[in-house]
Design an enzyme around this catalytic site. Sequence first.
Site, PDB file in Angstrom:
ATOM      1  N   PHE A 134       0.860  -1.193   0.000  1.00 37.07           N
ATOM      2  CA  PHE A 134       0.000   0.000   0.000  1.00 37.07           C
ATOM      3  C   PHE A 134       0.888   1.233   0.000  1.00 37.07           C
ATOM      4  CE2 PHE A 134      -2.542   3.432   1.731  1.00 37.07           C
ATOM      5  CZ  PHE A 134      -3.745   3.276   1.047  1.00 37.07           C
ATOM      6  N   ASP A 218       9.219   3.031   1.519  1.00 37.14           N
ATOM      7  CA  ASP A 218       8.046   3.763   1.980  1.00 37.14           C
ATOM      8  C   ASP A 218       7.986   3.585   3.492  1.00 37.14           C
ATOM      9  OD1 ASP A 218       5.488   4.385   2.892  1.00 37.14           O
ATOM     10  OD2 ASP A 218       4.514   3.836   1.013  1.00 37.14           O
ATOM     11  N   LYS A 247       2.396  10.444   7.909  1.00 36.35           N
ATOM     12  CA  LYS A 247       1.799  10.042   9.189  1.00 36.35           C
ATOM     13  C   LYS A 247       2.466  10.684  10.422  1.00 36.35           C
ATOM     14  CE  LYS A 247      -0.296   5.738   7.535  1.00 36.35           C
ATOM     15  NZ  LYS A 247      -1.698   5.837   7.867  1.00 36.35           N
TER      16      LYS A 247
HETATM   17  N1  PLP Z   1       2.257   4.354   2.342  1.00 31.72           N
HETATM   18  C1  PLP Z   1       1.950   3.591   3.402  1.00 31.72           C
HETATM   19  C2  PLP Z   1       2.879   2.479   3.782  1.00 31.72           C
HETATM   20  C3  PLP Z   1       0.791   3.831   4.136  1.00 31.72           C
HETATM   21  O1  PLP Z   1       0.493   3.042   5.179  1.00 31.72           O
HETATM   22  C4  PLP Z   1      -0.055   4.899   3.748  1.00 31.72           C
HETATM   23  C5  PLP Z   1      -1.309   5.154   4.466  1.00 31.72           C
HETATM   24  O2  PLP Z   1      -1.856   4.329   5.148  1.00 31.72           O
HETATM   25  C6  PLP Z   1       0.307   5.676   2.644  1.00 31.72           C
HETATM   26  C7  PLP Z   1       1.466   5.384   1.960  1.00 31.72           C
HETATM   27  C8  PLP Z   1      -0.567   6.801   2.181  1.00 31.72           C
HETATM   28  O3  PLP Z   1      -0.492   7.870   3.049  1.00 31.72           O
HETATM   29  P1  PLP Z   1      -1.646   9.000   3.026  1.00 31.72           P
HETATM   30  O4  PLP Z   1      -2.892   8.336   3.486  1.00 31.72           O
HETATM   31  O5  PLP Z   1      -1.126  10.064   3.956  1.00 31.72           O
HETATM   32  O6  PLP Z   1      -1.746   9.489   1.624  1.00 31.72           O
END
Ligand code: PLP
Length: 392
Positions: A134, A218, A247
């Site tokens: 994700f 990420d 986050k």
């Molecule tokens: N990458 C990871 C690993 C995430 O867990 C999330 C959100 O849960 C995101 C990217 C996306 O972040 P945002 O919701 O701030 O766009």
Amino acid sequence: MDHIQEKEKSFHFDLYRRLPVSLVKGKGTRVWDAQNKEYIDFLAGIAVNALGHSHPDMIKALHTQADKLIHVSNIYYNEPQAILAESLSDISGFERSFFCNSGLEANEAAIKLARKYGVNQNKKGPIISFSNSFHGRSIASISLGGKKLQNGFGPLPEGFLQLPYNDIDSIENNINKETIAVFIEAIQGEGGIIPATNKFMTRLDELCRKNKVLLIFDEIQTGFGRTGKLFGYQHFNVLPDIITLGKALGGGFPIGAVLTSDKISKNFEYGDHGTTFGGNPLACAVANAVLATILKENLIQNAEVMGESLISKLQSLKKISIVKDIRGKGLMAGVELSIPCRPIVIKMLHKGYLINCTAEKTLRFLPPLIITESEIDGMIESLEGILVEENQ
Ligand code: PLP
């Protein structure tokens, strides 16, 4: 249903499978609903509220900066942004930062940076990512993310290739000198708290170096102490070229970032990327306070120690037959069940605990980094009672 829920149901897009509770205030590890019922927060806004709720340092930074200067365009310099870029460089070793407003925007910027790197290196290959991952919900970041995010949103851009996670043969067979970059989570969060294996990471790192492929972590969910280290990649013998943050970076105030070396950052030229709000004085002042507090209060160490305790106590639930697996690192923990976990999340809510269900059958625990042993004990006791009941 209270008036808040009625209004949301009438006027907001119906996109979230909301739990029947309206939260109105928070302090430390606790939040309260509109009926003044208290909950202990084991979710922290999905790995966001690292300092818990309403931490005095964050509030002070918010008030002080809001009194001075909330927003200016990125065509001017601003001091909180300069301080944040320097502090992140000092603690991470990455020389340069770019600021944006969310996780997906950080990934979007990293994808663009990787593509410019590809152009400059004369590479024609794809960006590789992993199934079940994700990375956000923009068109580019769903192109990286698991297939179920993509349904209904095609045509998706070309230049992305998804491979199975933790599969050494598959990465060996697919990576080559044409590959531009590999995007990876050290622990797949939304995918069900699935950690990468050491062997896979080591081989991936070797293959990236050999083929001059950018290794992009990420760290949006794993970052900022969540796993008991500053960043999730530090559990492995690897060195990323780029990391993306979101986050917990703002502790609840929206901010995202891309961190990389001076050399890689130079693939972007003037005008290649930018944002109106990203890195504004208010967001950066809050992020500066969050970072300083994490370090001052030894919260990364607390995440490590409390994380060990949480995971070992969750392990003790394995005696219940619907509990299939316990996974995670630090305060990023998952309990995979043989049954759907939403009913258990709702029962925990009634008992005064916020937890979450990911990948349908995995209970997820992402408490603030300030969580205490006795709060963990109370949560485990309630969870055990519910799981035993469900098991019958
Ligand atoms: N990458 C990871 C690993 C995430 O867990 C999330 C959100 O849960 C995101 C990217 C996306 O972040 P945002 O919701 O701030 O766009």
